[in-house]
Enzyme design. Structure first.
Site, PDB file in Angstrom:
ATOM      1  N   GLY A  87      -9.414  59.867  78.931  1.00 19.47           N
ATOM      2  CA  GLY A  87     -10.170  58.962  79.267  1.00 19.47           C
ATOM      3  C   GLY A  87      -9.877  57.763  78.464  1.00 19.47           C
ATOM      4  N   SER A  88     -10.629  56.458  78.676  1.00 18.23           N
ATOM      5  CA  SER A  88     -10.413  55.442  77.788  1.00 18.23           C
ATOM      6  C   SER A  88     -11.427  54.362  78.112  1.00 18.23           C
ATOM      7  CB  SER A  88      -9.097  54.825  77.972  1.00 18.23           C
ATOM      8  OG  SER A  88      -8.094  55.699  77.385  1.00 18.23           O
TER       9      SER A  88
END
Length: 830
Positions: A255-256
């Protein structure tokens, strides 16, 4: 690596100076910083500054790749060698068939044998070779080929100098699977990274697929065992199971967050970017930092996935960019009706077609040390390989079968995308690169430029499933999966199309870069002067002042946002308005860093007060859950005292709240909790809110959390530093941050490695970049798990300790800044 076993344990009770190497490699030479600047263009030169960060300079792409390959191998040769073993389909030969492999985004997702069969099929089909035979833009650009040619030379040079027995990392010292590499190894690795968005969900289903009635000998062990074939579930059951499995996988995978701030949101500059990718802390998806310079051609600084001689996330003189995992599913399924008397034939346009079969075999190490062959017959349709599961959910091959089409299977264009992004001039150039290459796989792009623009773009390799095509071709199960009302935040709209009609295949679009891709001009983008951002939700609210629309295949609209998305937007809005309690208005490097490392929990903002109220009003201070009468009186003041709502290392009560929140969510979306004010698409950043303190679900979840901590002998008021930590060289380092479900931007997922506390995935290479009207970019960064996976490296834990303390590395970008490093160490590759 081969000896490591990773186990995620989600919550249910569970700045040092670097050492400076004084000598260089035997074939290297020492030079001053000034001399290196002159020598660099003639010979690949690596200048190491604080924390072992390499600044590589050369006169051409091949030389640049050579320096990158040498330096990357010096830091992480065992991780790289393990990756090349995987993509060469030889894990079972050296490590046995039953070990665990990580071909996708998550850790240890399949067996060595399944991994080998998957990659051997790609080798047998010459998938990568055929892509390399194509000229650019379908094949790699000349500069890409030159850099990879040099990378192989640099990697092999380092291995030749050390020898396998001289490798200092015990993970692969003396291992027979460490070998010199070829260019094909590097391209296969690149291709594996590009397709990993589908590998996690579908790899096992493809290599285990066997037609009904196949003999036990012809079926894989995992699919036989004398058990009857699984029954076909209803469309509703299948859709719900796949949705939940995909949601769980994405919570434990990549994710980010990324935030780009334009001229109206920056104080003392023209634009800023925060890059906060959440990647695995072990294995092939570790990131590695470098600066790559060819004078007059490219000067780029940032990080890449190990083994990519380019920068994937970073900045050059005028543009900074990052990526976040998007809500596009990089694959689609086709439901094909099979002949019950001959289930390897299927119906298309009223005529029967035969599936193609392919025998795939690999070498397997037996317990006695000898080798044997292991193989399976794999099946394919015109649409792609047959699969009998998705993310572990059975898709029985009975009256129909499911075939996979991967949007990235024939994509090496991503290499061209990143090499060109490294040379982008402004955000408009970024958009042009994304549109013309259409190679970015399953990622959004967020960027800022020196002129004061902030860009969000979800322009990538996307299946060409327009809304009209979806309406015409989705099956009953596919329609439920595609329907936004059934999906959790961050879960992509997965398509299952009617394979009985050839018209339901992904059509070719003349504006797309490759067959079957969605027209890039239909994909969302937004350029603003205040801010844009993404935290793995769909493109809808890159900035809530200007909601975006797009084909449904790219994600949902007017649907609940994750708590991380809410936190990112609110953080940006408050800082620009100056209402967050910090001095002034607009972002500076100091406030950007403070806001990220404040580790604030949006879940606590929304629910802590109601939870404390519930606790204080529990009759007689006891909650009956699962046959246990739990005394929660001690817990009430602990949570009441946790007024900061943070997951810093000294926070107390945060771990109790994390366990409680995990029990309360119970795998469902946050909007499903007992809120008094439900989600309102007209106010998506602030709703839902007002947790119902009288709800039995709230009470029971809290009781279970208190019980879980007591069973684990964890004090209810234990500081986070006592629980969430990594072990490096026998030293335990506390780690701040927490789970994304808590609405904490600095995502950290704790677990174990080899039985010791560690982090499974989370914040990795964090970078913030500020541009001013003149002068070089001003960048701060920190590699949360440090540059090297080698426990004997001086750069195995140095930045981890810095990250633990909330510190940053001040970047050295110009030649003068590099030369001024007090820890400068230079290697010139003769």
């Amino acid at each position: 690596m081969a000896r490591r076993r990773h186990r995620t344990r989600l919550p249910v009770a569970v700045v040092a100076a670097v050492a400076v190497m004084s000598t260089l490699a035997a074939t290297g030479s020492t030079a001053t910083g000034a001399a290196a600047a002159e020598a660099g263009p003639d010979r690949p030169t690596i200048r190491y500054t604080e924390y072992g960060i390499p600044h590589i300079i050369a006169s051409d792409w091949e030389g640049l790749g050579t320096g990158y390959g040498y330096a990357a191998a010096e830091d992480n040769i065992c991780t790289l060698a393990d990756t090349y073993l995987m993509v060469d389909a030889r894990r079972s030969r050296h490590l046995g068939p039953d070990g665990r492999a990580s071909p996708g985004q998550n850790q240890n997702t399949t067996s060595n044998l399944n991994s080998d069969l998957y990659f051997q099929r790609l080798k047998d089909d010459r998938v990568v070779e055929r892509l390399l035979d194509k000229p650019a833009p379908d094949g790699p650009e000349p500069e890409v080929r030159e850099a990879i040619r040099g990378y192989v030379q640099g990697y092999n040079r380092y291995l030749a100098e050390t020898g396998v027995d001289g490798i200092s990392d015990p993970a692969c010292r003396g291992a027979d699977w460490v070998r010199p590499i070829t260019e094909m190894d590097v391209y296969r690795h690149a291709h594996a990274e590009i397709i990993m968005g589908s590998a996690d969900a579908l790899l096992d289903g493809q290599v285990n697929a066997a037609p009904p009635g196949a003999s036990a000998a012809a079926q894989p062990k995992a699919a036989s065992g004398g058990k009857p074939a699984p029954r076909a579930s209803s469309p509703e059951e299948t859709a719900a199971k796949i949705r939940d499995a995909m949601a769980a996988s994405r919570e434990q995978g990549m994710g980010s967050n990324a935030l780009a701030v334009g001229s109206q949101g920056v104080s003392g500059g023209t634009a800023m970017l925060l890059a906060n990718p959440h990647f695995p802390w072990q294995g092939k998806n570790r990131m590695w930092q470098s600066q790559l310079t060819i004078p007059g051609k490219v000067n780029v600084s940032g990080a890449s996935l190990l083994g990519f001689p380019a920068v994937n996330i970073g900045h050059n003189e005028n543009v900074a960019w990052s990526h976040t995992v998007a809500t596009v599913a990089p694959f689609g399924l086709f439901d094909v009706q099979v002949d019950p008397l001959n289930p390897t034939t299927y119906l298309v346009d009223g005529a029967w077609e035969r599936m193609t079969s392919q025998r795939v075999e690999v070498d397997v190490l037996k317990p006695d040390g000898s080798l044997a062959k292991a193989g399976r017959t794999l099946w394919s349709t015109r649409y792609g390989p047959v699969t009998t599961s998705m993310q572990g959910i059975p898709l029985p091959w009975v009256v129909s079968a499911h075939a996979v089409r991967d949007v990235n299977l024939h994509n090496l264009r991503a290499l061209n995308s990143w090499f060109r992004l490294d040379q982008a001039e402004d955000v408009h150039d970024v958009v042009n690169i994304l549109e013309t290459t259409q190679g970015v796989p399953f990622f959004n792009t967020v960027a800022a430029d020196r002129t004061g623009n902030a860009l969000y773009a979800d322009i990538q390799a996307t299946p060409n499933i327009t809304d009209q095509h979806a309406e015409s071709c989705l099956t009953a199960t596919g329609r439920l999966l595609f329907d936004q009302s059934l999906r959790l935040p961050n879960v992509p709209p997965i398509s299952i199309l009617d394979g009985k009609r050839s018209a339901c295949d992904w059509p070719d679009d003349p504006n797309a870069a490759a067959p079957g891709l969605l027209d890039p001009h239909q994909q969302p983008r937004l350029i603003r002067s205040d801010f844009v951002g993404n935290a793995n939700d769909s493109p809808w609210l890159a900035n809530p002042a200007q909601p975006l629309s797009f084909p449904r295949v790219m994600g949902d609209t007017a649907a609940p946002r994750s708590l991380r998305t809410q936190e990112l937007i609110l953080t940006a809005q408050k800082r620009i308005a100056g209402t967050d309690g910090l001095p002034g208005k607009g972002f500076t490097p100091e406030t950007m860093g403070q806001l990220l490392f404040a580790d604030n929990s949006r879940a606590a903002d929304l629910a802590l007060d109601a939870t404390v109220t519930m606790c204080q009003n529990v009759p007689f201070g006891h909650i009956l859950v699962d046959g246990n009468l739990v005394d929660v009186r001690e817990a009430c003041p602990v949570l009441a005292a946790w007024k900061s709502h943070d997951y810093t290392t000294d926070s107390r009560g945060s771990w109790l709240f994390a366990n409680y929140w995990a029990f309360l969510l119970n795998g469902q979306g946050v909007e499903k909790l007992p809120w008094r004010v439900p989600f309102d698409p007209k106010d998506p950043v602030h709703t839902p809110n007002s947790l119902d303190s009288g709800s039995s679900a709230v009470r029971d979840a809290f009781g279970r959390a208190v019980l879980a901590l007591r069973k684990a002998n964890i004090p209810l008021n234990a500081p986070l530093s006592d629980i969430q930590k990594v072990t490096r060289g026998g030293e335990q380092i506390p780690i701040h941050g927490s789970l994304g479900q808590l609405g904490v931007l600095n995502v950290i997922t704790p677990g174990q490695v080899d039985g010791a506390p560690d982090i499974v995935f989370g914040s990795s290479f964090i970078q913030q970049v500020r541009f001013t009207a003149t002068g070089p970019p001003q960048a701060l960064s920190v590699m949360a798990y440090s540059q090297s996976a080698n426990p004997n490296s001086p750069h195995h834990a140095d930045q981890t300790k810095l990250f633990s303390a909330g510190g940053w590395v001040t970047e050295r970008f110009t030649e003068e800044q590099i030369a001024a490093s007090p820890q400068l160490r230079t290697t010139v590759l003769n």
